[in-house]
Design a protein around this motif. Sequence first.
Motif, PDB file in Angstrom:
ATOM      1  N   ILE A  65       0.847  -1.186   0.000  1.00 33.96           N
ATOM      2  CA  ILE A  65       0.000   0.000   0.000  1.00 33.96           C
ATOM      3  C   ILE A  65       0.886   1.239   0.000  1.00 33.96           C
ATOM      4  O   ILE A  65       1.966   1.252   0.583  1.00 33.96           O
ATOM      5  CB  ILE A  65      -0.954   0.006   1.220  1.00 33.96           C
ATOM      6  CG1 ILE A  65      -2.014   1.116   1.070  1.00 33.96           C
ATOM      7  CG2 ILE A  65      -0.193   0.122   2.544  1.00 33.96           C
ATOM      8  CD1 ILE A  65      -3.158   1.008   2.077  1.00 33.96           C
ATOM      9  N   GLU A  66       0.444   2.275  -0.699  1.00 31.25           N
ATOM     10  CA  GLU A  66       1.193   3.529  -0.732  1.00 31.25           C
ATOM     11  C   GLU A  66       0.257   4.690  -1.047  1.00 31.25           C
ATOM     12  O   GLU A  66      -0.767   4.522  -1.704  1.00 31.25           O
ATOM     13  CB  GLU A  66       2.321   3.467  -1.773  1.00 31.25           C
ATOM     14  CG  GLU A  66       3.197   4.709  -1.879  1.00 31.25           C
ATOM     15  CD  GLU A  66       3.870   5.108  -0.567  1.00 31.25           C
ATOM     16  OE1 GLU A  66       3.168   5.714   0.276  1.00 31.25           O
ATOM     17  OE2 GLU A  66       5.070   4.838  -0.395  1.00 31.25           O
ATOM     18  N   SER A  67       0.643   5.858  -0.572  1.00 27.85           N
ATOM     19  CA  SER A  67      -0.029   7.108  -0.916  1.00 27.85           C
ATOM     20  C   SER A  67       0.671   7.688  -2.137  1.00 27.85           C
ATOM     21  O   SER A  67       1.897   7.816  -2.159  1.00 27.85           O
ATOM     22  CB  SER A  67       0.076   8.081   0.268  1.00 27.85           C
ATOM     23  OG  SER A  67      -0.058   9.419  -0.154  1.00 27.85           O
ATOM     24  N   GLY A 121      -4.642  20.632   1.430  1.00 27.91           N
ATOM     25  CA  GLY A 121      -4.328  19.527   0.531  1.00 27.91           C
ATOM     26  C   GLY A 121      -4.912  18.232   1.040  1.00 27.91           C
ATOM     27  O   GLY A 121      -5.810  18.219   1.892  1.00 27.91           O
ATOM     28  N   TYR A 122      -4.377  17.126   0.544  1.00 24.18           N
ATOM     29  CA  TYR A 122      -4.926  15.819   0.911  1.00 24.18           C
ATOM     30  C   TYR A 122      -3.891  14.874   1.514  1.00 24.18           C
ATOM     31  O   TYR A 122      -4.239  13.766   1.915  1.00 24.18           O
ATOM     32  CB  TYR A 122      -5.520  15.144  -0.334  1.00 24.18           C
ATOM     33  CG  TYR A 122      -6.703  15.852  -0.929  1.00 24.18           C
ATOM     34  CD1 TYR A 122      -7.995  15.616  -0.468  1.00 24.18           C
ATOM     35  CD2 TYR A 122      -6.542  16.765  -1.973  1.00 24.18           C
ATOM     36  CE1 TYR A 122      -9.094  16.263  -1.028  1.00 24.18           C
ATOM     37  CE2 TYR A 122      -7.622  17.418  -2.543  1.00 24.18           C
ATOM     38  CZ  TYR A 122      -8.893  17.171  -2.063  1.00 24.18           C
ATOM     39  OH  TYR A 122      -9.970  17.805  -2.612  1.00 24.18           O
ATOM     40  N   LEU A 123      -2.629  15.295   1.574  1.00 27.52           N
ATOM     41  CA  LEU A 123      -1.572  14.356   1.942  1.00 27.52           C
ATOM     42  C   LEU A 123      -1.763  13.788   3.349  1.00 27.52           C
ATOM     43  O   LEU A 123      -1.633  12.579   3.551  1.00 27.52           O
ATOM     44  CB  LEU A 123      -0.204  15.012   1.825  1.00 27.52           C
ATOM     45  CG  LEU A 123       1.000  14.121   2.131  1.00 27.52           C
ATOM     46  CD1 LEU A 123       0.953  12.828   1.322  1.00 27.52           C
ATOM     47  CD2 LEU A 123       2.302  14.861   1.864  1.00 27.52           C
ATOM     48  N   THR A 124      -2.046  14.641   4.309  1.00 26.58           N
ATOM     49  CA  THR A 124      -2.261  14.140   5.678  1.00 26.58           C
ATOM     50  C   THR A 124      -3.434  13.181   5.721  1.00 26.58           C
ATOM     51  O   THR A 124      -3.387  12.149   6.415  1.00 26.58           O
ATOM     52  CB  THR A 124      -2.480  15.303   6.648  1.00 26.58           C
ATOM     53  OG1 THR A 124      -1.329  16.149   6.648  1.00 26.58           O
ATOM     54  CG2 THR A 124      -2.713  14.790   8.064  1.00 26.58           C
ATOM     55  N   SER A 125      -4.478  13.491   4.976  1.00 25.35           N
ATOM     56  CA  SER A 125      -5.652  12.606   4.936  1.00 25.35           C
ATOM     57  C   SER A 125      -5.298  11.256   4.326  1.00 25.35           C
ATOM     58  O   SER A 125      -5.747  10.204   4.807  1.00 25.35           O
ATOM     59  CB  SER A 125      -6.777  13.267   4.125  1.00 25.35           C
ATOM     60  OG  SER A 125      -7.157  14.493   4.700  1.00 25.35           O
ATOM     61  N   ARG A 126      -4.479  11.266   3.290  1.00 32.08           N
ATOM     62  CA  ARG A 126      -4.059  10.006   2.658  1.00 32.08           C
ATOM     63  C   ARG A 126      -3.223   9.176   3.625  1.00 32.08           C
ATOM     64  O   ARG A 126      -3.431   7.955   3.766  1.00 32.08           O
ATOM     65  CB  ARG A 126      -3.270  10.299   1.380  1.00 32.08           C
ATOM     66  CG  ARG A 126      -4.145  10.713   0.237  1.00 32.08           C
ATOM     67  CD  ARG A 126      -3.447  11.317  -0.964  1.00 32.08           C
ATOM     68  NE  ARG A 126      -2.044  11.059  -1.148  1.00 32.08           N
ATOM     69  CZ  ARG A 126      -1.286  11.781  -1.976  1.00 32.08           C
ATOM     70  NH1 ARG A 126      -1.811  12.810  -2.655  1.00 32.08           N
ATOM     71  NH2 ARG A 126      -0.017  11.513  -2.130  1.00 32.08           N
ATOM     72  N   ILE A 127      -2.283   9.822   4.292  1.00 33.07           N
ATOM     73  CA  ILE A 127      -1.413   9.103   5.221  1.00 33.07           C
ATOM     74  C   ILE A 127      -2.213   8.555   6.399  1.00 33.07           C
ATOM     75  O   ILE A 127      -2.003   7.410   6.828  1.00 33.07           O
ATOM     76  CB  ILE A 127      -0.268  10.020   5.701  1.00 33.07           C
ATOM     77  CG1 ILE A 127       0.697  10.280   4.541  1.00 33.07           C
ATOM     78  CG2 ILE A 127       0.468   9.403   6.883  1.00 33.07           C
ATOM     79  CD1 ILE A 127       1.786  11.277   4.856  1.00 33.07           C
ATOM     80  N   ASN A 128      -3.140   9.346   6.923  1.00 29.33           N
ATOM     81  CA  ASN A 128      -3.973   8.872   8.037  1.00 29.33           C
ATOM     82  C   ASN A 128      -4.809   7.666   7.630  1.00 29.33           C
ATOM     83  O   ASN A 128      -5.002   6.737   8.424  1.00 29.33           O
ATOM     84  CB  ASN A 128      -4.871   9.999   8.539  1.00 29.33           C
ATOM     85  CG  ASN A 128      -4.107  11.062   9.297  1.00 29.33           C
ATOM     86  OD1 ASN A 128      -2.991  10.828   9.767  1.00 29.33           O
ATOM     87  ND2 ASN A 128      -4.689  12.237   9.444  1.00 29.33           N
ATOM     88  N   ARG A 129      -5.306   7.676   6.388  1.00 34.06           N
ATOM     89  CA  ARG A 129      -6.091   6.531   5.913  1.00 34.06           C
ATOM     90  C   ARG A 129      -5.208   5.277   5.879  1.00 34.06           C
ATOM     91  O   ARG A 129      -5.646   4.190   6.288  1.00 34.06           O
ATOM     92  CB  ARG A 129      -6.648   6.819   4.521  1.00 34.06           C
ATOM     93  CG  ARG A 129      -7.377   5.641   3.867  1.00 34.06           C
ATOM     94  CD  ARG A 129      -8.689   5.299   4.588  1.00 34.06           C
ATOM     95  NE  ARG A 129      -9.640   6.365   4.404  1.00 34.06           N
ATOM     96  CZ  ARG A 129     -10.483   6.468   3.368  1.00 34.06           C
ATOM     97  NH1 ARG A 129     -10.462   5.535   2.418  1.00 34.06           N
ATOM     98  NH2 ARG A 129     -11.323   7.463   3.296  1.00 34.06           N
ATOM     99  N   ILE A 130      -3.981   5.418   5.418  1.00 33.40           N
ATOM    100  CA  ILE A 130      -3.080   4.259   5.357  1.00 33.40           C
ATOM    101  C   ILE A 130      -2.764   3.753   6.763  1.00 33.40           C
ATOM    102  O   ILE A 130      -2.773   2.540   7.009  1.00 33.40           O
ATOM    103  CB  ILE A 130      -1.785   4.616   4.611  1.00 33.40           C
ATOM    104  CG1 ILE A 130      -2.081   4.796   3.118  1.00 33.40           C
ATOM    105  CG2 ILE A 130      -0.730   3.519   4.794  1.00 33.40           C
ATOM    106  CD1 ILE A 130      -0.878   5.209   2.297  1.00 33.40           C
ATOM    107  N   ARG A 131      -2.489   4.663   7.679  1.00 31.85           N
ATOM    108  CA  ARG A 131      -2.184   4.237   9.054  1.00 31.85           C
ATOM    109  C   ARG A 131      -3.348   3.465   9.657  1.00 31.85           C
ATOM    110  O   ARG A 131      -3.153   2.431  10.314  1.00 31.85           O
ATOM    111  CB  ARG A 131      -1.844   5.456   9.917  1.00 31.85           C
ATOM    112  CG  ARG A 131      -0.547   6.158   9.522  1.00 31.85           C
ATOM    113  CD  ARG A 131      -0.149   7.192  10.571  1.00 31.85           C
ATOM    114  NE  ARG A 131       0.918   8.061  10.119  1.00 31.85           N
ATOM    115  CZ  ARG A 131       2.213   7.734  10.102  1.00 31.85           C
ATOM    116  NH1 ARG A 131       2.590   6.530  10.529  1.00 31.85           N
ATOM    117  NH2 ARG A 131       3.113   8.597   9.677  1.00 31.85           N
ATOM    118  N   ASP A 132      -4.557   3.947   9.424  1.00 34.81           N
ATOM    119  CA  ASP A 132      -5.746   3.256   9.942  1.00 34.81           C
ATOM    120  C   ASP A 132      -5.901   1.879   9.308  1.00 34.81           C
ATOM    121  O   ASP A 132      -6.209   0.893   9.994  1.00 34.81           O
ATOM    122  CB  ASP A 132      -7.008   4.091   9.679  1.00 34.81           C
ATOM    123  CG  ASP A 132      -7.065   5.364  10.524  1.00 34.81           C
ATOM    124  OD1 ASP A 132      -6.339   5.432  11.539  1.00 34.81           O
ATOM    125  OD2 ASP A 132      -7.818   6.285  10.153  1.00 34.81           O
TER     126      ASP A 132
END
Length: 323
Positions: A65-67, A121-132
């Motif tokens: 998985i990756e952002s 932007g969306y980067l923090t949201s993308r990273i948080n989704r991956i962490r979850d």
Amino acid sequence: MIFNTLTDLVFDDIFLKCSDVLKGSNLFLKLEGFSIGGSIKIKPALKMINRLEVSGVITPLSTVIESSSGNLGVALSIICASKGYPFTCVADPNISEISEKLIKAYGGNVIKVQDKDSNGGYLTSRINRIRDMCKENPLLVWTNQYENIDNIEAHYLSTGASIIEQFPEIDYLFIGAGTTGTLCGVSKHLYQHNPKIKIIAVDSVGSVTFDGNAGKRVIPGLGASKVPPISKLAQYDELIRIDESETVNMCLKMAKKGLMLGGSSGTVLAAIDRYKEQIPEGSTVVVISPDFGERYLNSIYDEEWNARNFSSLVQVNYKKLFN
């Protein structure tokens, strides 16, 4: 020339001399779009996956998985398909339609976050989704380009080395900053072998990577709404920030000359245009061009998209170039 595997299709020695871009100097575009996957991102993608395999982190049961805003997602989807790993790309609405279709065509899954982060932007949201997702599923393996030292090492060993091999007396390097993996790796290699070189980092207006003010950005590639941790290792002499409208104009201008480039390349060439009076005549200047422009046909090279996202000035230039 015969290659044994598709992941051997990485071409690190293609430079195009562009005499008319910078009068009086020798400017060379390092064209990364000829490699498998169509971009420079195949190199860090390969390096990260190979290291995870060697270290035993990836197993036959793993899902990678990756952002990504596009190119790394495409590169990882190709590598994972060739190795038999499922792949999930966490993207956002700014991913190009063509990149999204490519990832899916290679068997990848695309998840798009819709909530913007505090910087717009969306980067923090993308990273948080991956962490979850990783907390919920232990079989997920996150390559994490934003903190992975292999993102830097890939460019130290390949991109930087190829530039010095071709141009040992290089005077200037202009390089865009996204995750900053390319900037970190290439700058380290070049400064070690040619301390006199001047490296100009290029970022987008609206990016916070180098303490910039957060703002709206719609072109994937350069910039970030969250500071990438590896950016602290970046070395450069000067930083230039380019508005995305300048990026569009430069891309359209180059297309009119027969060279369709991606957004990152247009941004860096716009920086050279702004900086050109400071470059002594006869200098050797190298520009890293991460990809070509076909993936931007629905954005940068689309008149309706430009009308929605940019000022009338861009539209006037667009019509002048293509009508």
